[in-house]
Design an enzyme around this catalytic site. Structure first.
Site, PDB file in Angstrom:
ATOM      1  N   ASP A  41       0.834  -1.200   0.000  1.00 15.02           N
ATOM      2  CA  ASP A  41       0.000   0.000   0.000  1.00 15.02           C
ATOM      3  C   ASP A  41       0.873   1.256   0.000  1.00 15.02           C
ATOM      4  O   ASP A  41       2.067   1.190   0.286  1.00 15.02           O
ATOM      5  CB  ASP A  41      -0.876   0.034   1.258  1.00 15.02           C
ATOM      6  N   LYS A  63      -4.299   2.869  -2.454  1.00 17.40           N
ATOM      7  CA  LYS A  63      -5.020   3.123  -1.203  1.00 17.40           C
ATOM      8  C   LYS A  63      -4.796   4.522  -0.654  1.00 17.40           C
ATOM      9  O   LYS A  63      -4.983   4.765   0.520  1.00 17.40           O
ATOM     10  CB  LYS A  63      -4.639   2.112  -0.108  1.00 17.40           C
ATOM     11  N   MET A 176      -6.635   8.819  10.341  1.00 18.48           N
ATOM     12  CA  MET A 176      -7.338   9.377   9.182  1.00 18.48           C
ATOM     13  C   MET A 176      -8.184  10.588   9.569  1.00 18.48           C
ATOM     14  O   MET A 176      -9.277  10.773   9.039  1.00 18.48           O
ATOM     15  CB  MET A 176      -8.230   8.304   8.535  1.00 18.48           C
TER      16      MET A 176
HETATM   17  N1  SAH Z   1      -2.913   0.000   9.650  1.00 18.64           N
HETATM   18  C1  SAH Z   1      -2.336   1.314   9.921  1.00 18.64           C
HETATM   19  C2  SAH Z   1      -3.368   2.422   9.810  1.00 18.64           C
HETATM   20  C3  SAH Z   1      -3.969   2.603   8.443  1.00 18.64           C
HETATM   21  S1  SAH Z   1      -5.086   3.957   8.387  1.00 18.64           S
HETATM   22  C4  SAH Z   1      -1.680   1.307  11.294  1.00 18.64           C
HETATM   23  O1  SAH Z   1      -1.852   0.357  12.060  1.00 18.64           O
HETATM   24  O2  SAH Z   1      -0.973   2.270  11.599  1.00 18.64           O
HETATM   25  C5  SAH Z   1      -4.038   5.254   7.826  1.00 18.64           C
HETATM   26  C6  SAH Z   1      -3.844   6.297   8.907  1.00 18.64           C
HETATM   27  O3  SAH Z   1      -2.833   5.860   9.826  1.00 18.64           O
HETATM   28  C7  SAH Z   1      -3.347   7.610   8.413  1.00 18.64           C
HETATM   29  O4  SAH Z   1      -4.407   8.404   7.909  1.00 18.64           O
HETATM   30  C8  SAH Z   1      -2.776   8.207   9.665  1.00 18.64           C
HETATM   31  O5  SAH Z   1      -3.791   8.691  10.517  1.00 18.64           O
HETATM   32  C9  SAH Z   1      -2.164   6.997  10.332  1.00 18.64           C
HETATM   33  N2  SAH Z   1      -0.728   6.866  10.053  1.00 18.64           N
HETATM   34  C10 SAH Z   1      -0.104   5.783   9.543  1.00 18.64           C
HETATM   35  N3  SAH Z   1       1.225   5.986   9.466  1.00 18.64           N
HETATM   36  C11 SAH Z   1       1.458   7.221   9.953  1.00 18.64           C
HETATM   37  C12 SAH Z   1       2.623   8.014  10.144  1.00 18.64           C
HETATM   38  N4  SAH Z   1       3.836   7.561   9.831  1.00 18.64           N
HETATM   39  N5  SAH Z   1       2.476   9.249  10.663  1.00 18.64           N
HETATM   40  C13 SAH Z   1       1.275   9.724  10.991  1.00 18.64           C
HETATM   41  N6  SAH Z   1       0.126   9.023  10.841  1.00 18.64           N
HETATM   42  C14 SAH Z   1       0.215   7.793  10.333  1.00 18.64           C
END
Ligand code: SAH
Length: 254
Positions: A41, A63, A176
């Protein structure tokens, strides 16, 4: 789960963590190194993909918000097809695959098709991003509870359980939540949260480009707009955010 014959492949649903490749699990690295195909992704950082051998095929599944390169059904079908061709498939997702990652849905398709699979957890954004921002999610003085919620608002309007989000002594982590931030702050205040409640928005947590903006429910929407923050951003709300100034250890660009 052992449902298929040894001749068929296997799908590994692997969490890639929030960005810094050092946060990959050993299991993730070992699987990446022996993968035939990696389906990833957009949240997976380039440093993580460096572990994919040149011989492996890379398939970008997209995505990004409003830009699903492959539709979810196409991804599901692709994973089944590759496994039935006998491939060792790594399905690589940002963070942890079972936290706002639709990993459950993909695994349901595999289970329904009799494809062998394994799930490898990753460091979820709440955990990784808060650590690199120096914001402990719980702390005996400030928060005894922590909630992870999605701020992806349906049809532009909020359907979150606001009363549960404004309780005292808890930390709320919003995934998100960048686009919905003004409405989220408004709703929390309308449901009784103090306008002075601390809030942080962290862009690119754990990466060199990490940016942390802190403020209050009252001024955060404006501060984030001024800072021009871009996705991915994680929102952390609660008294623990006060600790950021003291515990800010990560110097991304240093
Ligand atoms: N499965 C992922 C989340 C997917 S939803 C997990 O467990 O982290 C995607 C959201 O995750 C983004 O919109 C943001 O809110 C957050 N996110 C993921 N990586 C990030 C990062 N490096 N810095 C800030 N927010 C992050």
């Amino acid at each position: 789960m052992q449902t298929s014959s040894p001749a068929t492949g296997r799908v590994y649903l692997v969490g890639a963590g929030p960005g810094d490749p050092e946060l990959l699990t050993l299991r993730a690295v070992r699987l990446l190194e022996k993968a035939d195909v990696v389906v990833y992704d957009n949240l997976v950082s380039p440093g993580v993909l460096d572990f994919v051998p040149a011989t492996a095929k890379r398939i970008y599944a997209g995505k990004r918000r409003n830009e699903h390169t492959l539709r979810q059904e196409q991804i599901n079908a692709l994973l089944v097809k590759l496994a039935l061709q006998g491939k060792q498939v790594v399905r690589l997702k940002g963070g942890d695959p079972f936290i706002f990652g639709r990993g459950g849905e993909e695994m349901q398709t595999l289970a329904g098709s009799g494809v062998d699979f394994e799930v490898v957890p990753g460091v979820t954004a709440a955990s990784g991003v808060s650590s690199y921002a120096g914001i402990p999610l719980t702390h005996r003085d400030y928060a005894q509870c922590c909630m992870f919620v999605t701020g992806h608002l349906k049809d532009g309007s909020a359907d979150l359980d606001w009363p549960s989000l404004v309780r005292l002594n808890q930390t709320v982590v919003i995934y998100m939540g960048l686009n919905g931030l003004p409405e989220i702050c408004q709703q929390l205040m309308a449901h009784g949260a103090l306008p002075s409640l601390p809030i942080a928005v962290v862009q690119d947590g754990s990466m060199k480009s990490q940016k942390v903006v802190t403020g209050t429910l009252a001024d955060m929407a404006q501060k984030v707009a001024q800072a021009g923050l871009k996705s991915p951003c994680l929102t952390i709300i609660g008294e623990v955010v006060k600790l950021h100034d003291e515990l800010d250890w990560f110097k991304g660009n240093a």
